[in-house]
Design an enzyme around this catalytic site. Structure first.
Site, short mmCIF file in Angstrom:
data_model
loop_
_atom_site.label_atom_id
_atom_site.label_comp_id
_atom_site.label_asym_id
_atom_site.label_seq_id
_atom_site.Cartn_x
_atom_site.Cartn_y
_atom_site.Cartn_z
N ASN A 10 -30.98 -31.19 -4.21
CA ASN A 10 -31.53 -30.74 -3.20
C ASN A 10 -30.66 -31.18 -2.00
O ASN A 10 -30.34 -32.31 -1.51
CB ASN A 10 -32.85 -31.63 -3.04
CG ASN A 10 -33.59 -31.50 -1.68
OD1 ASN A 10 -33.22 -30.35 -0.85
ND2 ASN A 10 -34.57 -32.24 -1.61
N TRP A 11 -30.07 -29.82 -1.38
CA TRP A 11 -29.18 -30.24 -0.22
C TRP A 11 -29.71 -30.42 0.99
O TRP A 11 -28.97 -30.61 1.99
CB TRP A 11 -28.20 -28.88 -0.19
CG TRP A 11 -27.22 -28.58 -1.68
CD1 TRP A 11 -27.06 -29.28 -2.58
CD2 TRP A 11 -26.34 -27.66 -1.56
NE1 TRP A 11 -26.37 -28.78 -3.49
CE2 TRP A 11 -25.65 -27.97 -2.85
CE3 TRP A 11 -25.91 -26.47 -1.03
CZ2 TRP A 11 -24.89 -27.05 -3.45
CZ3 TRP A 11 -24.95 -25.61 -1.50
CH2 TRP A 11 -24.33 -25.91 -2.55
N LYS A 12 -31.04 -30.44 0.93
CA LYS A 12 -31.69 -30.70 2.33
C LYS A 12 -31.30 -29.86 3.42
O LYS A 12 -30.61 -28.75 3.07
CB LYS A 12 -31.86 -32.14 2.30
CG LYS A 12 -32.24 -32.89 1.26
CD LYS A 12 -32.56 -34.49 1.65
CE LYS A 12 -33.39 -35.09 0.36
NZ LYS A 12 -33.73 -36.21 0.46
N HIS A 95 -42.15 -31.98 -0.93
CA HIS A 95 -41.30 -33.01 -0.79
C HIS A 95 -42.01 -34.16 0.28
O HIS A 95 -42.59 -33.64 1.17
CB HIS A 95 -39.99 -32.64 -0.55
CG HIS A 95 -38.81 -33.61 -0.54
ND1 HIS A 95 -38.66 -34.54 0.42
CD2 HIS A 95 -37.90 -33.86 -1.43
CE1 HIS A 95 -37.76 -35.36 -0.01
NE2 HIS A 95 -37.31 -34.81 -1.11
N GLU A 167 -40.92 -38.98 -7.10
CA GLU A 167 -39.87 -39.33 -6.12
C GLU A 167 -40.65 -40.54 -5.14
O GLU A 167 -41.30 -40.13 -4.03
CB GLU A 167 -39.48 -38.27 -5.26
CG GLU A 167 -38.80 -37.31 -5.83
CD GLU A 167 -37.68 -36.76 -4.80
OE1 GLU A 167 -36.31 -36.47 -5.05
OE2 GLU A 167 -38.11 -36.29 -3.53
N SER A 215 -32.45 -42.06 -4.79
CA SER A 215 -31.07 -42.35 -4.84
C SER A 215 -30.41 -42.25 -6.05
O SER A 215 -29.51 -43.35 -6.35
CB SER A 215 -31.07 -43.91 -4.50
OG SER A 215 -31.75 -44.16 -3.20
N GLY A 236 -30.73 -35.91 -4.19
CA GLY A 236 -30.44 -35.57 -2.72
C GLY A 236 -29.03 -35.94 -2.19
O GLY A 236 -28.25 -34.85 -2.67
N GLY A 237 -28.83 -37.13 -1.46
CA GLY A 237 -27.67 -37.09 -1.00
C GLY A 237 -26.18 -36.98 -2.01
O GLY A 237 -25.40 -36.31 -1.55
#
Ligand code: 13P
Length: 261
Positions: A10-12, A95, A167, A215, A236-237
């Site tokens: 998920n590149w947000k 989300h 999540e 994370s 994510g990150g």
């Protein structure tokens, strides 16, 4: 039927078109084709179209991070799942960032899940409790309510094909990033599958894919992928970092190879 391990990035709201194209180019050179592992990229809405022209479909699938539940109409600024159906296989729905920052409630999320299914896009429904809810012992109630309302309009057959990502909000890097240890995550993921069983029966519970997110990076991903009820991860990150994301995919390969040996 063995399920493919799903690794979703998920590149947000990161990476403009050229940055996204460069990351895809590098990942494409590094990541191999695998029948056991499915790698899904969820870039920003803007970038979906150019990436769809560049992507090696044997290696990757695309997901949208959101869309509007109506198929078309006078809804200024929105994009529908109908418009996305030829571009993406998956869509991330509900989300916690959308629930918290954009006020998405149970009924909006239910409508989005239904719109995905109607447009033959597989929803990745995100569920998870906040730190406060966890402290107050409300985790199970929150998960139950999120699942029961989001899937309300679906048949058991439709639920078989969806994904649910656990999540915990407190474990997401930008919301605190307290690590949910694999044994903690495991209990809630089992609970999620049990809820699907209770609401839609055994077959749906067996087939629905349950993912973990919060994370996750290349150093710790293995602990989650080893969980019996875990069919993959939502990252994510670490997904916008070439080394970390390809390391996550590598970890999934090695685990798969060990299982086969
Ligand atoms: P992080 O991996 O940055 O914690 O984000 C998780 C997430 O929100 C994926 O959807």
């Amino acid at each position: 039927m063995t399920k493919r391990t799903l690794i979703v990035g998920n590149w947000k709201m990161h990476l403009n078109t050229s940055q996204a194209s460069l990351l895809l180019h590098r990942l494409q050179e590094r990541i191999r084709i695998s029948r056991d592992i499915e790698v899904v990229l969820a870039p920003s809405m803007l970038v979906l179209q150019p990436l769809s022209l560049q992507i090696d479909r044997r290696k990757f699938r695309l997901a949208s991070q959101n869309a509007f539940h109506k198929d078309d109409g006078a809804y200024t600024g929105e994009v529908s799942f109908t418009m996305l159906r030829d571009l993406v296989h998956y869509a991330i729905i509900g989300h916690s960032e959308r629930r918290i920052y954009f006020g998405e409630d149970h009924s909006m999320i239910r409508d989005k899940v239904a719109a995905c299914v109607r447009n033959e896009i597989t929803p990745i429904l995100c569920v998870g409790e906040t730190q406060t809810e966890r402290r107050q012992g409300e985790t199970r109630q929150v998960l139950h309510d999120q699942i029961a309302t989001a899937l309300h309009n679906l048949t058991a057959k439709e639920v078989e094909n969806i994904c649910i990502a656990y999540e915990p909000v407190w474990a997401i890097s930008t919301f605190g990033g307290i690590l949910a240890k694999p044994d903690e995550a495991e209990k809630e993921m089992k609970f999620i599958r049990d809820q699907v069983r209770r609401l839609f029966g055994e077959k749906a519970a067996k087939r629905v894919r349950v993912l973990y997110g919060g994370s996750v990076d290349d150093q710790i991903v293995r602990g989650y992928l080893e969980i019996e009820d875990c069919d993959g991860v939502l990252v994510g990150g670490a997904s916008i970092n070439y080394h970390k994301f390809s390391g996550i995919v590598d970890a999934a390969y090695s685990l798969q190879r060990e299982k086969e040996a």
